[in-house]
Design a protein around this motif. Structure first.
Motif, short mmCIF file in Angstrom:
data_model
loop_
_atom_site.label_atom_id
_atom_site.label_comp_id
_atom_site.label_asym_id
_atom_site.label_seq_id
_atom_site.Cartn_x
_atom_site.Cartn_y
_atom_site.Cartn_z
N LYS A 147 3.70 -14.47 -2.18
CA LYS A 147 3.48 -13.19 -1.51
C LYS A 147 3.71 -12.08 -2.52
CE LYS A 147 4.60 -14.70 3.20
NZ LYS A 147 3.24 -14.50 3.72
N THR A 148 3.22 -10.88 -2.20
CA THR A 148 3.28 -9.78 -3.17
C THR A 148 4.72 -9.43 -3.55
OG1 THR A 148 3.11 -8.22 -1.32
CG2 THR A 148 1.08 -8.73 -2.50
N TYR A 149 5.65 -9.47 -2.58
CA TYR A 149 7.02 -9.09 -2.92
C TYR A 149 7.71 -10.16 -3.78
CZ TYR A 149 7.60 -11.44 1.66
OH TYR A 149 7.52 -12.31 2.74
N TYR A 150 7.31 -11.42 -3.62
CA TYR A 150 7.84 -12.46 -4.50
C TYR A 150 7.25 -12.31 -5.91
CZ TYR A 150 9.83 -14.97 -0.50
OH TYR A 150 10.58 -15.31 0.59
N SER A 151 5.98 -11.93 -5.97
CA SER A 151 5.34 -11.69 -7.27
C SER A 151 6.03 -10.54 -7.99
CB SER A 151 3.85 -11.34 -7.07
OG SER A 151 3.16 -12.41 -6.47
N SER A 155 0.16 -12.88 -7.46
CA SER A 155 -0.04 -12.56 -6.03
C SER A 155 -1.30 -13.20 -5.47
CB SER A 155 -0.11 -11.04 -5.84
OG SER A 155 -1.33 -10.52 -6.34
N ASP A 184 0.78 -2.64 -2.05
CA ASP A 184 1.57 -3.55 -2.88
C ASP A 184 0.72 -4.22 -3.95
OD1 ASP A 184 0.37 -4.64 -0.64
OD2 ASP A 184 1.98 -6.04 -0.17
N GLU A 185 -0.56 -4.48 -3.66
CA GLU A 185 -1.45 -5.07 -4.66
C GLU A 185 -1.75 -4.07 -5.77
OE1 GLU A 185 -4.28 -8.31 -2.55
OE2 GLU A 185 -4.56 -6.28 -1.83
N LEU A 223 1.12 -3.97 -8.11
CA LEU A 223 1.15 -5.15 -8.99
C LEU A 223 0.12 -5.02 -10.11
CD1 LEU A 223 1.65 -8.06 -6.42
CD2 LEU A 223 3.32 -7.18 -8.06
N LYS A 280 0.05 -5.54 2.17
CA LYS A 280 -0.57 -6.84 2.44
C LYS A 280 0.39 -7.79 3.15
CE LYS A 280 -2.67 -10.80 0.08
NZ LYS A 280 -3.01 -11.40 -1.24
N ASP A 281 1.60 -7.93 2.63
CA ASP A 281 2.52 -8.94 3.14
C ASP A 281 3.69 -8.38 3.94
OD1 ASP A 281 1.16 -11.21 2.13
OD2 ASP A 281 1.92 -10.77 0.13
#
Length: 332
Positions: free
Chosen positions: A309-313, A304, A241-242, A245, A132-133
């Motif tokens: 963003k997904t990587y920050y989540s 997210s 990435d989602e 998570l 996604k990101d």
């Protein structure tokens, strides 16, 4: 007759049959019902508990698949493949519950079965990895079959690792089903039926009237893995990435436990009481551990959906997980 009317009548009938079966079999010894007996070590329950969750899930899900053969636009071929996939995973888990199967033998069986089943429908193969990101698209080409088998095998173990306290495996399964219903596009009739079935088994599991056993975690993992793949492939609902998570807590906890066991020169499949849910039990009443576990499981995906963003989540979830883990281990 309206399909919605038929669908709800069908679900009421299957639900009633499931409840009657649970009530009549939960105390009845038979060759087909396996009881998990306490051993005053890892198995801390005080009485033999029937491993009824798997058979009930199999009955319910296979019944709704037969219903969908006549009342949905799902391909008949796909329904047959899913039926067979769920059945063989259940049988594998049932045999494991009854006689025990070594991790190596189980791994070889799963890889062989998936290698035979998955190529029957290309929609069940992950052919590329979209994020996604990160804005990356990785084409798998000929490696798609091996990557898909590896992902299902990992997911199988993730769910199995999380099944150590009543309500966790079923509760997290309910969470994923609700995510599919809210955000996904797969057949709602199947998802609603699967939700009802999982909820019924969860209630009896929380009451300590049944366990899902290996047969239950096996069939749950095969159903959920197929749903994740179909949503990803067929409908482009979630990115890689989602999905990670969504699976964050059981996945990271399983990875952490496996690494710790390997560092101790033990088998990564060797059972112990070092799981996140076992550590929680030292601080929280066992009856509520699954609630805390599900709350932590939901958090990474929820983060997210905000401005993160997904990587920050992912980074924030890692920090939260290991901070709580350190606190639980220090106070143990």
């Amino acid at each position: 007759m309206n399909i919605n009317y038929e669908f709800y009548i069908f679900n009421i009938i299957i639900s009633v049959i499931s409840i009657i079966l649970i009530e009549s079999l939960k105390k009845k010894e038979s060759a087909l019902i396996i009881f998990d007996k306490p051993d005053n070590n890892r198995k801390i329950h005080t009485k033999p508990i029937p491993l009824l969750g798997g058979p009930i899930i199999l009955l319910y899900v296979c019944s709704i698949l037969m219903f969908l053969c006549f009342y949905s636009n799902l391909k008949f071929k796909l329904i047959l493949i899913l039926f067979f996939l769920y059945l063989v995973f259940f049988i594998l888990g049932f045999i494991d519950d009854k006689n025990g199967i070594s991790p190596l033998k189980k791994t070889l069986i799963i890889f062989s079965l998936l290698f035979l089943i998955l190529p029957l429908d290309q929609d069940l193969l992950v052919k590329n990895l979209l994020f996604k990101d990160l804005k990356v698209n990785i084409l798998l080409n000929q490696a798609s079959i091996f990557f898909t088998i590896f992902c299902i095998y990992i997911f199988f173990n993730i769910l199995n690792f999380s099944d150590g306290v009543n309500g966790i495996a079923l509760g997290i399964s309910l969470y994923w089903i609700l995510v599919f219903l809210i955000f996904g596009n797969f057949n709602n009739l199947f998802l609603i039926s699967f939700l009802i079935c999982t909820f019924i088994v969860l209630i009896y599991n929380i009451k300590n009237d049944l366990f899902i056993g290996n047969s239950g975690s096996s069939i749950l993992s095969s159903i959920l893995a197929s749903l994740f793949i179909l949503e990803y492939n067929f409908y482009n609902t979630f990115y890689c990435d989602e999905i990670f998570l969504l699976m964050f807590l059981p996945a990271v906890d399983a990875a952490r436990i496996s690494i710790e066991r390997i560092l101790k020169k033990a088998s990564p499949f060797l059972p112990d009481k070092n799981h996140f849910h076992h550590l929680l039990m030292k601080k929280v009443n066992a009856n509520y551990v699954f609630v805390i576990y599900i709350i932590f499981s939901i958090l990474p995906f929820i983060l997210s959906l905000t401005i993160l963003k997904t990587y920050y989540s992912f980074i924030l979830s890692i920090i939260i997980y290991f901070s709580i883990l350190l606190f639980l281990k220090k106070s143990a």
